[in-house]
Design a protein around this motif. Structure first.
Motif, mmCIF file in Angstrom:
data_model
loop_
_atom_site.group_PDB
_atom_site.id
_atom_site.type_symbol
_atom_site.label_atom_id
_atom_site.label_comp_id
_atom_site.label_asym_id
_atom_site.label_seq_id
_atom_site.Cartn_x
_atom_site.Cartn_y
_atom_site.Cartn_z
ATOM 1 N N SER A 277 38.734 48.106 40.868
ATOM 2 C CA SER A 277 39.132 46.737 41.209
ATOM 3 C C SER A 277 37.907 45.825 41.254
ATOM 4 O O SER A 277 37.958 44.671 40.818
ATOM 5 C CB SER A 277 39.867 46.710 42.555
ATOM 6 N N TYR A 278 36.797 46.346 41.745
ATOM 7 C CA TYR A 278 35.566 45.559 41.788
ATOM 8 C C TYR A 278 35.050 45.313 40.371
ATOM 9 O O TYR A 278 34.541 44.229 40.068
ATOM 10 C CB TYR A 278 34.509 46.286 42.617
ATOM 11 N N TRP A 279 35.196 46.304 39.508
ATOM 12 C CA TRP A 279 34.795 46.127 38.107
ATOM 13 C C TRP A 279 35.570 44.993 37.449
ATOM 14 O O TRP A 279 35.020 44.243 36.638
ATOM 15 C CB TRP A 279 35.030 47.416 37.326
ATOM 16 N N PHE A 280 36.848 44.869 37.791
ATOM 17 C CA PHE A 280 37.660 43.811 37.192
ATOM 18 C C PHE A 280 37.218 42.426 37.670
ATOM 19 O O PHE A 280 37.349 41.449 36.925
ATOM 20 C CB PHE A 280 39.139 44.040 37.473
ATOM 21 N N VAL A 281 36.723 42.341 38.892
ATOM 22 C CA VAL A 281 36.154 41.073 39.349
ATOM 23 C C VAL A 281 34.952 40.719 38.470
ATOM 24 O O VAL A 281 34.804 39.578 38.017
ATOM 25 C CB VAL A 281 35.729 41.157 40.835
ATOM 26 N N CYS A 282 34.095 41.707 38.214
ATOM 27 C CA CYS A 282 32.923 41.496 37.355
ATOM 28 C C CYS A 282 33.352 41.087 35.946
ATOM 29 O O CYS A 282 32.773 40.168 35.346
ATOM 30 C CB CYS A 282 32.076 42.764 37.297
ATOM 31 N N LEU A 283 34.370 41.780 35.417
ATOM 32 C CA LEU A 283 34.888 41.440 34.092
ATOM 33 C C LEU A 283 35.403 40.006 34.068
ATOM 34 O O LEU A 283 35.150 39.252 33.114
ATOM 35 C CB LEU A 283 36.013 42.406 33.713
ATOM 36 N N GLY A 284 36.119 39.626 35.119
ATOM 37 C CA GLY A 284 36.666 38.269 35.190
ATOM 38 C C GLY A 284 35.578 37.215 35.122
ATOM 39 O O GLY A 284 35.719 36.205 34.403
ATOM 40 N N TYR A 285 34.488 37.436 35.837
ATOM 41 C CA TYR A 285 33.388 36.469 35.789
ATOM 42 C C TYR A 285 32.748 36.429 34.402
ATOM 43 O O TYR A 285 32.369 35.352 33.909
ATOM 44 C CB TYR A 285 32.345 36.783 36.862
ATOM 45 N N GLY A 286 32.622 37.582 33.783
ATOM 46 C CA GLY A 286 32.092 37.600 32.423
ATOM 47 C C GLY A 286 32.973 36.821 31.461
ATOM 48 O O GLY A 286 32.485 36.053 30.615
ATOM 49 N N LEU A 287 34.284 36.976 31.595
ATOM 50 C CA LEU A 287 35.224 36.244 30.742
ATOM 51 C C LEU A 287 35.213 34.749 31.044
ATOM 52 O O LEU A 287 35.372 33.924 30.138
ATOM 53 C CB LEU A 287 36.636 36.815 30.916
ATOM 54 N N LEU A 288 35.016 34.387 32.312
ATOM 55 C CA LEU A 288 34.878 32.969 32.651
ATOM 56 C C LEU A 288 33.654 32.373 31.962
ATOM 57 O O LEU A 288 33.668 31.220 31.508
ATOM 58 C CB LEU A 288 34.755 32.787 34.170
ATOM 59 N N GLY A 289 32.578 33.172 31.881
ATOM 60 C CA GLY A 289 31.396 32.723 31.162
ATOM 61 C C GLY A 289 31.699 32.489 29.694
ATOM 62 O O GLY A 289 31.295 31.472 29.109
ATOM 63 N N LEU A 290 32.425 33.414 29.084
ATOM 64 C CA LEU A 290 32.813 33.247 27.676
ATOM 65 C C LEU A 290 33.654 31.990 27.485
ATOM 66 O O LEU A 290 33.507 31.280 26.478
ATOM 67 C CB LEU A 290 33.596 34.472 27.197
#
Length: 397
Positions: A277-290
């Protein structure tokens, strides 16, 4: 024979002996029902006209109904452990819970209640919860945990602004407020994740606890806080700067999460689910950057990586664990909740990936929603005896 009211002894209704009991179970039920209704409304299978319309209702209620309900249940339970002072229970807890529940119900019937009465009742919940949370902290002067008060009150302000957006009383839109609210809730998750995930990993796997690195902890939490501030509309943060902040936030928090050693948790569902679940938070921020660099067309995928993958997945795992620990049970799950956690993982993957793999976007939403509903439905069935009955060890709480 004693004539003292049970209210002044150990409250006789187990459901209201500690805040996690009503808020965890009923928030899970509300989350399952809400997602089912939203999926049917989105696909055109249900004509649904709640307060603010179906889209506003979905956005608002998954944040300020489902998620906030769990956060309050967790904080009002944890504060008793942190301070050693009895947290809200009995009649005060009943009243606080009813304040949350009544707002949820009233939004289903906007024609029966005025918009003002719905908004006032709904907005009052978080300040009331903050007051209940502050009382034991102030009593023992445990100031290090007082920072949750401004977070709860800021959420209350955002809730009020979202209600005001319906009438056009504020210039900002409900989706923009929801965007900022998701990031603020992710701040709560990163704070609590750093506090408890290494401990849960050590306790659940019988391995040594990973010691925190002070600078990494500060950068992880500080980057999320910076993301929240930079996202404020009136700052007009340039897209390239905001994108870089989001990228850094995702990367530094992923480094933090990798130090917690997910590879030792594979046989412990209540732990690997927290890590993911914490990894998905990290993924979400990366996608927000994209998205800020216009390499991702819509921020929706990024936000749902955080909401479904971070918030939803983390909530299911946390409420499963906390409910066991606070009722005197062994902190381990059987096949039922393991299946529920796997279903939740599939729901996240479906919501993030299927819209790019299927031509029918509504079908992708329905698949993810069905998996979500089954996951939380299994929690409701499995944990009803846990939250509605007294502790197995006979202790209060």
């Amino acid at each position: 024979m004693s004539t003292q009211s049970p209210i002044h002894q150990d409250f006789q209704v187990p459901l209201f002996r500690l805040a996690f009991r009503p808020f965890f179970w009923f928030s899970a039920a509300f989350g399952a029902i809400s997602i089912a209704l939203w999926a049917m409304a989105y696909s055109g299978r249900l004509v649904f006209s709640p307060y603010g319309g179906s889209y506003f209702w979905h956005l608002h209620e998954m944040l300020f109904g489902f998620t906030v309900g769990v956060i309050v249940g967790f904080l009002l339970t944890a504060v008793q452990n942190w301070t050693g002072v009895t947290s809200v229970k009995a009649v005060p807890l009943v009243l606080l819970f009813l304040l949350w529940l009544c707002a949820r119900v009233m939004m289903f019937f906007p024609d029966a209640f005025s918009a003002l009465s719905i908004a006032i009742l709904d907005v009052l919940f978080l300040p009331a919860a903050a007051l209940a949370f502050a009382r034991p902290i102030v009593k023992v002067r445990l100031w290090r945990n007082l920072f949750f008060i401004p977070i709860l009150l800021t959420l209350a302000v955002l809730n009020g602004l979202m209600h005001l957006s319906l009438s056009g009383a504020v210039a900002v839109s409900a989706p923009s407020i929801g965007y900022l609210t998701v990031l603020l809730i992710s701040l709560v998750m990163t704070i609590m994740g750093g506090r408890v995930f290494p401990m849960f990993t050590a306790n659940g796997t019988g391995t040594a606890r990973v010691a925190p690195i002070a600078i990494l902890e500060k950068l992880s939490i500080g980057s999320v806080l910076l993301s929240v501030v930079a996202t404020l509309g009136f700052l007009n943060t340039p897209a390239i700067v905001l994108g870089l902040i989001y990228f850094f936030t995702g990367a530094i928090n992923l480094i933090r999460a990798l130090r917690w050693r997910i590879w030792v948790t594979y046989s412990t569902p209540l732990v690997w689910s927290l890590h993911l679940s914490y990894w998905f938070v990290c993924l979400g921020y990366g996608l927000l950057g994209l998205n800020q660099f216009q390499l991702l067309a819509s921020a929706s995928t990024a936000l749902h990586a955080i909401t479904v993958g971070g918030i939803g997945f983390m909530i299911l795992s946390m409420i499963s664990r906390v409910s066991l620990g606070h009722t005197g049970r062994r902190i381990a799950v059987g096949y039922t909740m393991t299946i529920a956690l796997v279903l939740m993982l599939l729901s996240v993957v479906s919501r993030v990936a299927l819209p790019y793999l299927l031509s029918d976007y509504a079908l992708a939403i329905q698949v993810s929603a069905a998996l979500w509903v089954m996951a939380f439905g299994l929690f409701m069935v499995r944990y009803a005896p846990v939250v509605f009955r007294a502790r197995v060890d006979g202790r209060p709480g």
